[in-house]
Design an enzyme around this catalytic site. Structure first.
Site, PDB file in Angstrom:
ATOM      1  N   ASP A 272       0.298  -1.341   0.270  1.00  0.00           N
ATOM      2  CA  ASP A 272      -0.444   0.304   0.048  1.00  0.00           C
ATOM      3  C   ASP A 272       0.584   1.922   0.052  1.00  0.00           C
ATOM      4  OD1 ASP A 272      -2.538  -1.516   0.106  1.00  0.00           O
ATOM      5  OD2 ASP A 272      -2.285  -1.326   2.595  1.00  0.00           O
TER       6      ASP A 272
HETATM    7  N1  URA Z   1      -1.281  -6.106   4.445  1.00  0.00           N
HETATM    8  C1  URA Z   1      -1.786  -4.715   4.232  1.00  0.00           C
HETATM    9  O1  URA Z   1      -3.131  -4.114   4.342  1.00  0.00           O
HETATM   10  N2  URA Z   1      -1.418  -3.821   3.217  1.00  0.00           N
HETATM   11  C2  URA Z   1       0.029  -3.899   2.211  1.00  0.00           C
HETATM   12  O2  URA Z   1       0.447  -2.966   1.933  1.00  0.00           O
HETATM   13  C3  URA Z   1       0.878  -5.374   2.660  1.00  0.00           C
HETATM   14  C4  URA Z   1       0.156  -5.976   3.638  1.00  0.00           C
END
Ligand code: URA
Length: 250
Positions: free
Chosen positions: A118
């Site tokens: 993310d």
């Molecule tokens: N899980 C998440 O919620 N976000 C990420 O970036 C990676 C794993």
């Protein structure tokens, strides 16, 4: 292999651009196997070299030849893993142009991220132009463990950890997803290991046990940890020993 083709294979532009760089005196070469060898100017685009072990210096930038590119990026917060980001700068802008331009057999050029993080997640991100490597490390069927350091809004407790290990149901899938490992580090910190990579998986799992993610950092993929000396935003080539670690459990 002709020098213009070597440069082309590394992503320095079209063959015509690469020939131009060479003819204009921008390219030096050095044989990595002889430690005392110096960089030598080569202005002949069709000059032949053994590419393996060749060190290039192109417009002042040192570039060891790599037949396949395997790189590690410490993803900083506020970057998107997409090539065409919607809001934040793309992680690809943190890489030198040749890595983004390398010709590949597939429709997409350059290295591709092994899975996505993310925009607000930091930490370890691998990129490569080797499709098999990407598949081995990102396919849910291969169960490569990835460790996330999770900072939570509310205190963490053993009941939450038990639920995460037993499996929680996420909204889009009736099959429970479970953490392969989950350890309380302190009152608002967990280390959680996942072997699959569903959309926002950590955030949704933590929400499913009544807590909330405030910070997320990926610290390990398979047997390889993010090196401490790689600052956020920095990248480096993966070396042979890194690849052994990454392939050993993939
Ligand atoms: N899980 C998440 O919620 N976000 C990420 O970036 C990676 C794993």
């Amino acid at each position: 292999m002709q020098l213009q083709d070597i440069l082309y294979s590394q992503g320095f532009g079209t063959r015509r651009v690469c020939a131009g760089l060479i003819q204009q005196g921008w390219v030096f070469v050095r044989d990595a196997s002889s430690p005392d060898a110096e960089y030598v100017l080569c202005t002949e685009a069709t000059a032949d070299f053994e590419p393996e072990g060749l060190l290039l210096r192109v417009q002042g930038v040192d570039w060891p030849f790599h037949s396949k590119a395997y790189v590690l990026l410490h993803k900083p917060a506020g970057t998107e893993c997409s090539q065409k980001p919607s809001t934040y700068p793309s992680i690809y802008t943190l890489l030198p142009l040749p890595l983004r331009q390398r010709p590949t057999k597939s429709a997409v050029q350059g290295v591709q991220a092994v899975g996505r993080l993310d925009q607000d997640t930091t930490g370890m991100l691998l990129l490569s132009d080797d499709g098999q490597f990407i598949h081995r490390l990102s396919s849910p069927k291969k169960h490569v463990p990835k460790v996330y350091q999770v900072t939570t809004k509310h205190p963490v407790d053993e009941a939450q950890v038990s639920k995460l290990l037993a499996g929680v149901v996420l909204d889009d899938d009736p099959k429970p997803v479970r953490a392969a490992n989950c350890v309380i580090v302190d009152s608002h910190r967990l280390d959680m290991t996942l072997t699959e990579g569903k959309y926002h998986q950590v955030k949704r799992m933590i929400a499913a046990v009544g807590n909330r993610v405030e910070g997320l950092h990926r610290s390990r993929i398979g047997c390889m940890a993010l090196p401490e000396d790689l600052a956020p935003g920095q990248w480096r080539w993966l070396d042979a020993s890194d690849l052994v670690l990454l392939n050993s459990n993939a």
